[in-house]
Design an enzyme around this catalytic site. Structure first.
Site, PDB file in Angstrom:
ATOM      1  N   ASN A 117       9.674   0.132  12.670  1.00  0.00           N
ATOM      2  CA  ASN A 117       8.228  -0.057  12.775  1.00  0.00           C
ATOM      3  C   ASN A 117       7.796  -0.678  14.099  1.00  0.00           C
ATOM      4  O   ASN A 117       6.673  -1.171  14.216  1.00  0.00           O
ATOM      5  CB  ASN A 117       7.702  -0.905  11.611  1.00  0.00           C
ATOM      6  N   GLU A 158       0.839  -1.187   0.000  1.00  0.00           N
ATOM      7  CA  GLU A 158       0.000   0.000   0.000  1.00  0.00           C
ATOM      8  C   GLU A 158       0.882   1.247   0.000  1.00  0.00           C
ATOM      9  O   GLU A 158       2.089   1.183   0.252  1.00  0.00           O
ATOM     10  CB  GLU A 158      -0.933   0.010   1.215  1.00  0.00           C
ATOM     11  N   GLU A 208      -4.453  -1.015  10.734  1.00  0.00           N
ATOM     12  CA  GLU A 208      -4.739  -2.413  11.045  1.00  0.00           C
ATOM     13  C   GLU A 208      -5.491  -2.473  12.354  1.00  0.00           C
ATOM     14  O   GLU A 208      -5.547  -1.492  13.109  1.00  0.00           O
ATOM     15  CB  GLU A 208      -3.458  -3.243  11.151  1.00  0.00           C
TER      16      GLU A 208
END
Length: 708
Positions: free
Chosen positions: A275, A240, A328
C-alpha cells in the site's frame, strides 16, 4: 554563521543551489509567478521535517528570500537539510517520538529562533491537529490547512461521512470505530470479503491490511492497530469493502483564504507495494477529459466542504469502468507533488507559503493545463527481492545523481557518505523525469536509472527498471495489483534474453581484457608479467547465470572483438573502469550504460545492467580448469533456522525453547521503519534455541530462532 552553513551544504551537495534546482523544477504558467518578488510573506520559516522534503521546502524559501530553520535529531546533526538551513536546532535523540514528533521541543525551537511560520512537509507532524492548534495559540503560521480541515479529513471515519454528505462517491463500508477483533470479524462478514482494515488517522500505507477471511481479519486488526498507535499515536481502525484490482488515482487541490479552490489534474499512483507507492506519473493514461473533470470537481467540492486552504490531495480508487470512489484526503504536501509541478508549472510550496501569508492564489482554474508528461520513481534503500522491498540500512559509499541529464529532477536529502538508518523512512530520493509525451518521459527515466550510482546500500532501482520496461506498464495496463500479478513468485530481477546474455558476456570479457592490458601500464612495474607485453588475445571462460562458455578476446585499436561459440561481437567503450558508469556499444549499435560495481584481479565482475546486478566470472582457460577441483560451499538448511530478513527491532517473540511450532505459524514480529513484519516457521518442528529477546536491535541475516 548562516552563510558558512549554506556554503558547507553547497560543498556537500552542489544541486541544492536554488538556480540549478529551478532550471527544471517548475515551468512557468503564463508568467503569473513573476510578481512574487515584491510580495511580503515571512522573514523566517522553520521546517518541521527532515531529509528530501525539508531540502525541497528550503529551496523555494531561498528563492523567495526567506530565512530557514532546520530541526534535527542527534542522528541528523550533519544531514544535508541541517547544513542547508540558515539555522539549525537539535530537538532530541534519533527516535522520531523523541525528536521530530516532540511538539514541546519543536515549539521551543520556534520561539528561540523567532520563526514566524512552520512548514511541516509530509509525515511526522504534517497532519497533527494538536501541533497546528499549538502554533495558532502561539501566533505562528502553519503552512497548511487549519485544524478543522485537518481533524475532519485526517480522521478517515469523519472524512468518509463528510464526503458522502457532500455528494462525493464513497466506498461501501462501516462508518464507525471498530472496537476489537471480534467486532472486526462481524463487520467484515456483514460487508463481505475481501475488506480493507485501516487506521483512522493513518496514511503512507501504515496501519493498513487486506483481509480475505476471519483469520486475516483478526491478524489485520492486531497489526493495523499496533502500527497505527506506533506511527500516529491513534489506534482507531475502520473497515470498508476492498475494491479488488483498482487503479489508485489522486487529484491535487489547492485553495486560499479568499474562497478560491482549484484542482491541478491527477496523478496515477497504482504501482505500489504494501500500500505504499513506488512509481507515480501525471497525467494518468486511463482518464478521459470527462472523468478527469468529474474527479477534479468532486475533489474541489470536498475541499470546500471543510473550508480547506493550502495544498492537499484527494485520493480515489478507480475501477475498470472508470467508476471512482473517495479513498482519503491528505491534508499536506504529497510526496509525489513534483510530477504535478512539472506538467502544470505551479510551484506548490511557493503557493502554500503565499496562502499561509494571506495572499490569494496566483492562478485560476483556466490557467491550469497539462503540458507534457512526468514520471517519478521513489528510490528506496530496500531489497526488492524480499516482498518487493524490505528496508536496508548502510552508508552511501558512492553516490552520484543523474542531474547532468536534461529534464531530470532529483529531490533528495542525502550525499555520498550519508547514513540510511533504521529510525526513518528508507527513501533515498525521488527521481523525476519530464517529456513532451509519456514515451519520452519513460525513455528518459530508464536512462536516468542506468546513470544513477548508489553504492553501499541495497536499493530498489532493479524493481523500478523492470516495472518501467514491462509491456503492461508501457501500455498503461496497470492496477494496484500490478506487482503481485506480474511477479506472482516474487521479484527476480531482470531476466536476460539470449541476445542480452551474449552481449553482457562479451562486455565482461572486454572488461577483463582491458583490465589485463591496463595492469601492464603502471610506472615502475617490476613484477614479472604473466604474459609478454605484446599479448593482444586472451582465451578465457566466461560464466554468467551458471552458464559457462569458452571465449576468445582480441584487442583491436579502440575496441575488443569477442568470439563466443559461433558469435563474434565487437565491444566499444571509453574503457575507464574507474568511472562509476560505462557507456558501451556492441557491434556499433546504440550505446547503453552499465555500471562495473566490482572487478577483482581474479576476473570476477559485478556489472549492473538495467538496474540488476549480474555476477560474471571471466577466467583464463587454465584457471577455469583448476576451478573445477575447488570444493563447493554447502548451503545452510534454511528450513531449520529463522533469520531476520531486514534490520529492525524485535517487537514480540511468540514461542519459547521446547515449543512445537507448525509451518506458517507466527513465531516473531520485527518492526522496521514503523512497519511490523510477521515472521513464520518454515516447517513443523521443536524450537531448539532463541537467539534474541523482545526489544533487541537486529541486523539483516541475524539468527533469531533455530529448530531441532
Amino acid at each position: 554563521m548562516s552563510s558558512l552553513r549554506f556554503a558547507l551544504a553547497k560543498l556537500l551537495k552542489g544541486k541544492i543551489n536554488a538556480g540549478n534546482f529551478n532550471r527544471f523544477a517548475v515551468r512557468s504558467v503564463a508568467n503569473v509567478q513573476s510578481s512574487y518578488q515584491d510580495e511580503k510573506t515571512f522573514d523566517k520559516i522553520l521546517i518541521a521535517n527532515r531529509g528530501e522534503i525539508a531540502c525541497r521546502v528550503m529551496r523555494t524559501c531561498k528563492e523567495m528570500g526567506i530565512a530557514t530553520v532546520a530541526v534535527h535529531s542527534e542522528a541528523d546533526a550533519n544531514a544535508v537539510h541541517t547544513l542547508m538551513a540558515d539555522e539549525a536546532v537539535c530537538v532530541g535523540p534519533a527516535p522520531s517520538a523523541q525528536s521530530y514528533l516532540n511538539i514541546p521541543v519543536i515549539l521551543d525551537a520556534i520561539k528561540s529562533t523567532g520563526s514566524q511560520a512552520v512548514h511541516p512537509g509530509y509525515g511526522f507532524l504534517s497532519e497533527n491537529k494538536l501541533f497546528a492548534k499549538a502554533l495558532a495559540e502561539n501566533d505562528v503560521a502553519f503552512i497548511g490547512p487549519d485544524t478543522f480541515a485537518i481533524d475532519a479529513m485526517g480522521d478517515k471515519i469523519k472524512s468518509k461521512v463528510i464526503a458522502y454528505e457532500s455528494g462525493v462517491n464513497t466506498i461501501p463500508g462501516y462508518n464507525g470505530v471498530v472496537a476489537d477483533a471480534d467486532e472486526a470479524v462481524k463487520i467484515a462478514q456483514d460487508i463481505g470479503y475481501p475488506v480493507m482494515i485501516k487506521a483512522s488517522a493513518g496514511g503512507g500505507g501504515k496501519g493498513m491490511r487486506i483481509a480475505w477471511n476471519e483469520k486475516e481479519t483478526r491478524d489485520g486488526f492486531r497489526f493495523s492497530s499496533q502500527e497505527a498507535a506506533s506511527s500516529f499515536g491513534d489506534d482507531r481502525l475502520l473497515i470498508e469493502k476492498f475494491i479488488d484490482n483498482p487503479r489508485h488515482i489522486e487529484v491535487q487541490v489547492i485553495a486560499d483564504s479568499q474562497g478560491n479552490t482549484l484542482w491541478l489534474n491527477e496523478r496515477e499512483c497504482s504501482i505500489q507495494r504494501r500500500n505504499q507507492k513506488v512509481v507515480e506519473e501525471a497525467p494518468s493514461t486511463f482518464l478521459d477529459a470527462e472523468t478527469r473533470r468529474a474527479m477534479g470537481e468532486q475533489a474541489v467540492t470536498l475541499a470546500k466542504a471543510v473550508q480547506y486552504k493550502s495544498s492537499g490531495t484527494v485520493e480515489f480508487l478507480v475501477d475498470s469502468k472508470k467508476n471512482f470512489y473517495f479513498l482519503e484526503m491528505n491534508t499536506r504536501l504529497q510526496v509525489e507533488h513534483p510530477v504535478t509541478e512539472l506538467i502544470t508549472g505551479v510551484d506548490l510550496v511557493r503557493e502554500m507559503i503565499r496562502v499561509a501569508a494571506g495572499h490569494p492564489l496566483s492562478i485560476s482554474q483556466k490557467d491550469v493545463g497539462i503540458n507534457g508528461w512526468a514520471i517519478e520513481c521513489r528510490v528506496y534503500a530496500e531489497d526488492p527481492y524480499k516482498s518487493f522491498g524490505l528496508p536496508s540500512i548502510g552508508r552511501l559509499k558512492r553516490y552520484v545523481e543523474p542531474t547532468h541529464m536534461d529534464n531530470v529532477r532529483v529531490d533528495s536529502g542525502v550525499v555520498e557518505g550519508s547514513d540510511i538508518s533504521i529510525y526513518y523512512d528508507p527513501m533515498i530520493s525521488k527521481l523525476v523525469t519530464y517529456g513532451q509525451n509519456r514515451e519520452e518521459a519513460l525513455a528518459l527515466m530508464c536512462s536516468a536509472l542506468d546513470s544513477y550510482v548508489i553504492r553501499g546500500v541495497t536499493h530498489n532501482v532493479p524493481l523500478c527498471h523492470e516495472v518501467l520496461r514491462h509491456p503492461k506498464f508501457v501500455q498503461g495496463d496497470i492496477s494496484t495489483k500490478f506487482l503481485e500479478e506480474v511477479y506472482p513468485d516474487g521479484f527476480r530481477g531482470k531476466q536476460l534474453t539470449p541476445s542480452e546474455h551474449l552481449q553482457l558476456s562479451a562486455v565482461a570479457c572486454s572488461f577483463y581484457a582491458r583490465q589485463q592490458f591496463g595492469n601492464r601500464l603502471f610506472l615502475n612495474q617490476t613484477r614479472t608479467a604473466q604474459h609478454s607485453d605484446d599479448v593482444t588475445q586472451w582465451d578465457v571462460r566466461v560464466t554468467l547465470n551458471d552458464e559457462s562458455h569458452d571465449a576468445t578476446v582480441t584487442k583491436l585499436p579502440d575496441s575488443y572483438k569477442v568470439t563466443i561459440g559461433d558469435a563474434s561481437l565487437v565491444v566499444s567503450s571509453d574503457w575507464n573502469l574507474t568511472s562509476p558508469t560505462q557507456s558501451v556499444s556492441v557491434d556499433g549499435c546504440t550505446p547503453f550504460t552499465v555500471q562495473c560495481i566490482d572487478a577483482t584481479p581474479t576476473g570476477n565482475f559485478i556489472i549492473q545492467y538495467q538496474g540488476t546486478l549480474f555476477d560474471i566470472d571471466v577466467l583464463r582457460e587454465d584457471a577455469a580448469r583448476m576451478q573445477e577441483f575447488m570444493p563447493k560451499k554447502v548451503e545452510e538448511d534454511q528450513s531449520s533456522v529463522l533469520r531476520s530478513p531486514m534490520p529492525g527491532s524485535v517487537l514480540t517473540i511468540s514461542c519459547k525453547v521446547g515449543d512445537e511450532v507448525a509451518v506458517g505459524q507466527e513465531v516473531c514480529v520485527i518492526e522496521a521503519m514503523k512497519m511490523q513484519n510477521s515472521l513464520t516457521a518454515a516447517r513443523d518442528g521443536k524450537v531448539k534455541a532463541i537467539h534474541c529477546k523482545t526489544g533487541d536491535s537486529i541486523g539483516e541475516g541475524d539468527l533469531i530462532i533455530e529448530l531441532e
